[in-house]
Design an enzyme around this catalytic site. Structure first.
Site, PDB file in Angstrom:
ATOM      1  N   PRO A  73     -42.269 -24.913  -6.261  1.00 45.26           N
ATOM      2  CA  PRO A  73     -41.677 -23.856  -7.081  1.00 45.26           C
ATOM      3  C   PRO A  73     -41.132 -24.369  -8.412  1.00 45.26           C
ATOM      4  O   PRO A  73     -40.478 -25.417  -8.477  1.00 45.26           O
ATOM      5  CB  PRO A  73     -40.552 -23.316  -6.187  1.00 45.26           C
ATOM      6  CG  PRO A  73     -41.060 -23.558  -4.805  1.00 45.26           C
ATOM      7  CD  PRO A  73     -41.772 -24.882  -4.881  1.00 45.26           C
ATOM      8  N   CYS A  74     -41.394 -23.594  -9.452  1.00 48.41           N
ATOM      9  CA  CYS A  74     -41.082 -24.035 -10.817  1.00 48.41           C
ATOM     10  C   CYS A  74     -39.828 -23.410 -11.398  1.00 48.41           C
ATOM     11  O   CYS A  74     -39.372 -23.834 -12.456  1.00 48.41           O
ATOM     12  CB  CYS A  74     -42.256 -23.705 -11.734  1.00 48.41           C
ATOM     13  SG  CYS A  74     -42.510 -21.916 -11.949  1.00 48.41           S
ATOM     14  N   GLN A  75     -39.244 -22.420 -10.725  1.00 44.04           N
ATOM     15  CA  GLN A  75     -38.197 -21.624 -11.350  1.00 44.04           C
ATOM     16  C   GLN A  75     -37.042 -22.464 -11.895  1.00 44.04           C
ATOM     17  O   GLN A  75     -36.485 -22.152 -12.947  1.00 44.04           O
ATOM     18  CB  GLN A  75     -37.646 -20.589 -10.358  1.00 44.04           C
ATOM     19  CG  GLN A  75     -38.649 -19.536  -9.979  1.00 44.04           C
ATOM     20  CD  GLN A  75     -39.436 -19.901  -8.729  1.00 44.04           C
ATOM     21  OE1 GLN A  75     -39.627 -21.065  -8.403  1.00 44.04           O
ATOM     22  NE2 GLN A  75     -39.921 -18.897  -8.027  1.00 44.04           N
ATOM     23  N   LEU A  77     -37.191 -25.556 -12.927  1.00 42.84           N
ATOM     24  CA  LEU A  77     -37.658 -26.489 -13.956  1.00 42.84           C
ATOM     25  C   LEU A  77     -38.010 -25.772 -15.257  1.00 42.84           C
ATOM     26  O   LEU A  77     -37.989 -26.373 -16.326  1.00 42.84           O
ATOM     27  CB  LEU A  77     -38.901 -27.247 -13.469  1.00 42.84           C
ATOM     28  CG  LEU A  77     -38.745 -28.083 -12.199  1.00 42.84           C
ATOM     29  CD1 LEU A  77     -40.093 -28.631 -11.757  1.00 42.84           C
ATOM     30  CD2 LEU A  77     -37.752 -29.205 -12.410  1.00 42.84           C
ATOM     31  N   SER A  78     -38.337 -24.507 -15.154  1.00 44.53           N
ATOM     32  CA  SER A  78     -38.829 -23.737 -16.287  1.00 44.53           C
ATOM     33  C   SER A  78     -37.756 -23.530 -17.360  1.00 44.53           C
ATOM     34  O   SER A  78     -36.588 -23.308 -17.047  1.00 44.53           O
ATOM     35  CB  SER A  78     -39.320 -22.373 -15.799  1.00 44.53           C
ATOM     36  OG  SER A  78     -39.664 -21.550 -16.881  1.00 44.53           O
TER      37      SER A  78
END
Length: 184
Positions: A73-75, A77-78
């Site tokens: 999941p990227c949330q 890091l974004s």
């Protein structure tokens, strides 16, 4: 090639790799819509479900695995998110994936892993989160963030192997939008 897909979504890896004759030994997905798509298109491929509930015995039972592919999941890091980095509950699942990769190496002979994530992974936590990626995937210790940042590509060699990373942009592959992603 036999692969394990973590954080599978609707399974882009199978779409790309099955025409090459590669076999997906299992997927791991929890979102209801994605699970329904996976069950419809890949009814004979087991869904291991929540990555936090995958056990070493589950991985051992899959047999030989050549590569683990995962887009954790990227949330967190974004640049569009709260930037909690790997300390965040969702993006911190990267470390769970690393544990699964180690089991796949131990019990299935896994030699490769492919991680995909947002470009913000390079700058999250002032670059320390990507340093953690290098440390975990290559087996390096105490990686310092480069003074000029991570750049768009690079490589590192450590006790666990070689890691290469590059930034690719969807617009380079016929998609009408700029969508940069890091592949390591």
């Amino acid at each position: 090639m036999r692969f394990l897909s973590l954080f599978s979504g609707i399974e882009a890896a199978s779409v790309a790799w099955q025409p090459l004759g590669w076999e997906c030994v299992a997927v791991s997905e929890i979102e209801p819509f994605s699970c329904a798509v996976l069950a419809h298109h890949y009814p004979h491929t087991p869904n291991l479900g929540d990555v936090t509930k995958i056990t070493e015995d589950m991985i051992k039972s899959l047999g030989h695995i050549d590569i683990v592919v995962f887009g954790s999941p990227c949330q967190d890091l974004s640049v569009a998110g709260l930037r909690k980095g790997f300390a965040g509950e969702r993006s911190g699942l990267f470390h769970t994936a690393i544990r699964i990769i180690r089991w796949a190496r131990r019990h299935g002979g896994c030699r490769f892993a492919l991680w995909e994530n947002v470009y913000g992974a390079f700058s999250s936590s002032q670059g320390r989160d990507f340093a953690a990626v290098v440390e975990e995937m290559a087996g390096c210790r105490d990686i310092a963030v480069p003074k000029a940042g991570w750049g768009n590509e690079g490589a590192a060699v450590g006790d666990d192997g070689m890691l290469e990373w590059a930034t690719l942009d969807a617009q380079w592959f016929g998609v009408a939008q700029r969508r940069r992603r890091v592949f390591a």
